[in-house]
Design a protein around this motif. Structure first.
Motif, mmCIF file in Angstrom:
data_model
loop_
_atom_site.group_PDB
_atom_site.id
_atom_site.type_symbol
_atom_site.label_atom_id
_atom_site.label_comp_id
_atom_site.label_asym_id
_atom_site.label_seq_id
_atom_site.Cartn_x
_atom_site.Cartn_y
_atom_site.Cartn_z
ATOM 1 N N TYR A 245 38.655 23.501 14.823
ATOM 2 C CA TYR A 245 37.302 23.401 14.281
ATOM 3 C C TYR A 245 37.247 24.019 12.877
ATOM 4 N N PRO A 246 37.867 23.350 11.887
ATOM 5 C CA PRO A 246 37.955 23.931 10.531
ATOM 6 C C PRO A 246 36.606 24.067 9.835
ATOM 7 N N ASP A 247 35.595 23.356 10.295
ATOM 8 C CA ASP A 247 34.301 23.382 9.610
ATOM 9 C C ASP A 247 33.298 24.349 10.238
ATOM 10 N N VAL A 248 33.707 25.058 11.278
ATOM 11 C CA VAL A 248 32.793 25.998 11.933
ATOM 12 C C VAL A 248 32.846 27.338 11.198
ATOM 13 N N GLU A 249 31.854 27.607 10.367
ATOM 14 C CA GLU A 249 31.851 28.807 9.530
ATOM 15 C C GLU A 249 31.777 30.091 10.343
ATOM 16 N N ARG A 250 31.188 30.019 11.509
ATOM 17 C CA ARG A 250 31.027 31.206 12.353
ATOM 18 C C ARG A 250 32.367 31.851 12.675
ATOM 19 N N LEU A 251 33.433 31.079 12.705
ATOM 20 C CA LEU A 251 34.757 31.608 13.040
ATOM 21 C C LEU A 251 35.267 32.593 11.990
ATOM 22 N N ASN A 252 34.674 32.588 10.794
ATOM 23 C CA ASN A 252 35.104 33.501 9.736
ATOM 24 C C ASN A 252 34.782 34.952 10.065
ATOM 25 N N ALA A 253 33.928 35.166 11.044
ATOM 26 C CA ALA A 253 33.573 36.538 11.434
ATOM 27 C C ALA A 253 34.684 37.221 12.213
ATOM 28 N N PHE A 254 35.667 36.442 12.696
ATOM 29 C CA PHE A 254 36.680 36.985 13.592
ATOM 30 C C PHE A 254 38.029 37.131 12.901
ATOM 31 N N GLY A 255 38.731 38.234 13.224
ATOM 32 C CA GLY A 255 40.074 38.445 12.728
ATOM 33 C C GLY A 255 41.094 37.636 13.520
ATOM 34 N N GLU A 256 42.327 37.663 13.067
ATOM 35 C CA GLU A 256 43.384 36.855 13.681
ATOM 36 C C GLU A 256 43.683 37.275 15.116
ATOM 37 N N ARG A 257 43.435 38.556 15.466
ATOM 38 C CA ARG A 257 43.790 39.045 16.804
ATOM 39 C C ARG A 257 42.604 39.058 17.762
ATOM 40 N N ALA A 258 41.455 38.594 17.327
ATOM 41 C CA ALA A 258 40.246 38.663 18.154
ATOM 42 C C ALA A 258 40.413 37.853 19.437
ATOM 43 N N LYS A 259 40.044 38.459 20.548
ATOM 44 C CA LYS A 259 40.179 37.799 21.848
ATOM 45 C C LYS A 259 39.038 38.269 22.748
#
Length: 278
Positions: free
Chosen positions: A226-240
């Motif tokens: 989902y490259p266009d979902v801006e909300r994902l920018n809030a999360f770091g690479e290790r977020a789970k």
């Protein structure tokens, strides 16, 4: 019975998922499609490990007997702090009264514990289980829930050295004592445990029909989907996230944890193994 969420990753404002997600844990407290009860309004709890070099090792707790959707303090708190590891739990009481000491998560030293499910016919076996708790731990049992007793029983069996092994021994003890009292399927539950750096979660029931549990896919994979979902920018690479129900409707973002399984999250990432499999 209840709904819960556990997060581990880069420091995050908990409101990002506790409040702001489409199907946040607060939204699930009002409408829980996959839960045994649709509404989980019998109190809630929020527990977090403070982030920073000078932060204490023990988690901080906030419990309330109000419904999560009606508590302004939860909104203030989760929007103001940042944490690398936090738990949230909304409760549907199955018998024990609605009081702060019965709200999850529970804490002992640097450990946190929460549970969704129940011990069948709890009043029948409560005494037999409670007397097995180490005398030094018993004064720390402050409420009346089956969950808190199981937590302290697992501590008695060595939780601090072997979390999954000790939890497994505690659950097997519940099953053995329950069977002696004529209960066919004594245990049902998903559990989350943490020491502040590692997160252990389990899904297991005596009947093989456990409450729902899901984990999020890794953030790089989600961003690729989902490259266009801006909300994902809030999360770091290790977020789970491990959660009772998916927080959104995006296919592939949340994966169901199989029956009789444990999910472990730590600095090495994600891994899954069998838990109390037959």
């Amino acid at each position: 019975m209840c709904r819960w969420l556990a997060y581990l990753g880069e420091p995050l404002r908990p409101a990002t998922i506790v409040l702001d997600a489409k199907h946040s844990i607060v939204a699930q407290s009002l409408n829980s499609p996959l839960g045994a009860e649709t509404v989980n309004g019998d109190g809630f709890g929020f527990g977090w490990y403070p982030t920073g070099e000078d932060s204490p090792a023990e988690p901080a707790l906030f419990h309330s007997t109000e419904p999560a959707w009606n508590d302004e303090n939860l909104r203030e708190l989760t929007g103001a702090i940042k944490s690398h590891l936090f738990f949230t739990h909304v409760r549907a009481a199955a018998g024990p009264p609605i009081q702060q000491t019965n709200c999850h998560p529970f804490r002992y030293e640097n450990w946190m514990f929460m549970h969704n499910g129940a011990i069948a016919e709890w009043p029948k076996i409560k005494r037999d289980l409670t007397v097995l708790i180490d005398p030094s731990l018993y004064p720390h049992v402050l409420g009346t829930t089956d969950s808190e007793v199981v937590f302290h029983l697992a501590l008695t069996y060595g939780l601090r050295d072997d979390p999954l092994g000790a939890l497994g021994r505690a659950i097997r003890t519940v099953e053995e004592i329950g069977n002696k009292h004529g209960t066919q399927f004594p245990w049902n539950g998903t559990v989350a445990i943490s020491d502040g750096s590692t997160l252990w979660t389990t899904r297991y029931s005596s009947q093989g029909r456990t409450r729902s549990l899901f984990h999020s896919a890794d953030i790089p994979s989600i961003r690729e989907m989902y490259p266009d979902v801006e909300r994902l920018n809030a999360f770091g690479e290790r977020a789970k996230v491990v959660v009772s129900e998916p927080l959104n409707d995006l296919p592939g973002v949340f994966v169901e944890v199989p029956e009789s399984s444990a999910v472990i999250l730590d600095d090495d990432g994600y891994r899954q193994e069998q838990f109390l499999a037959a």
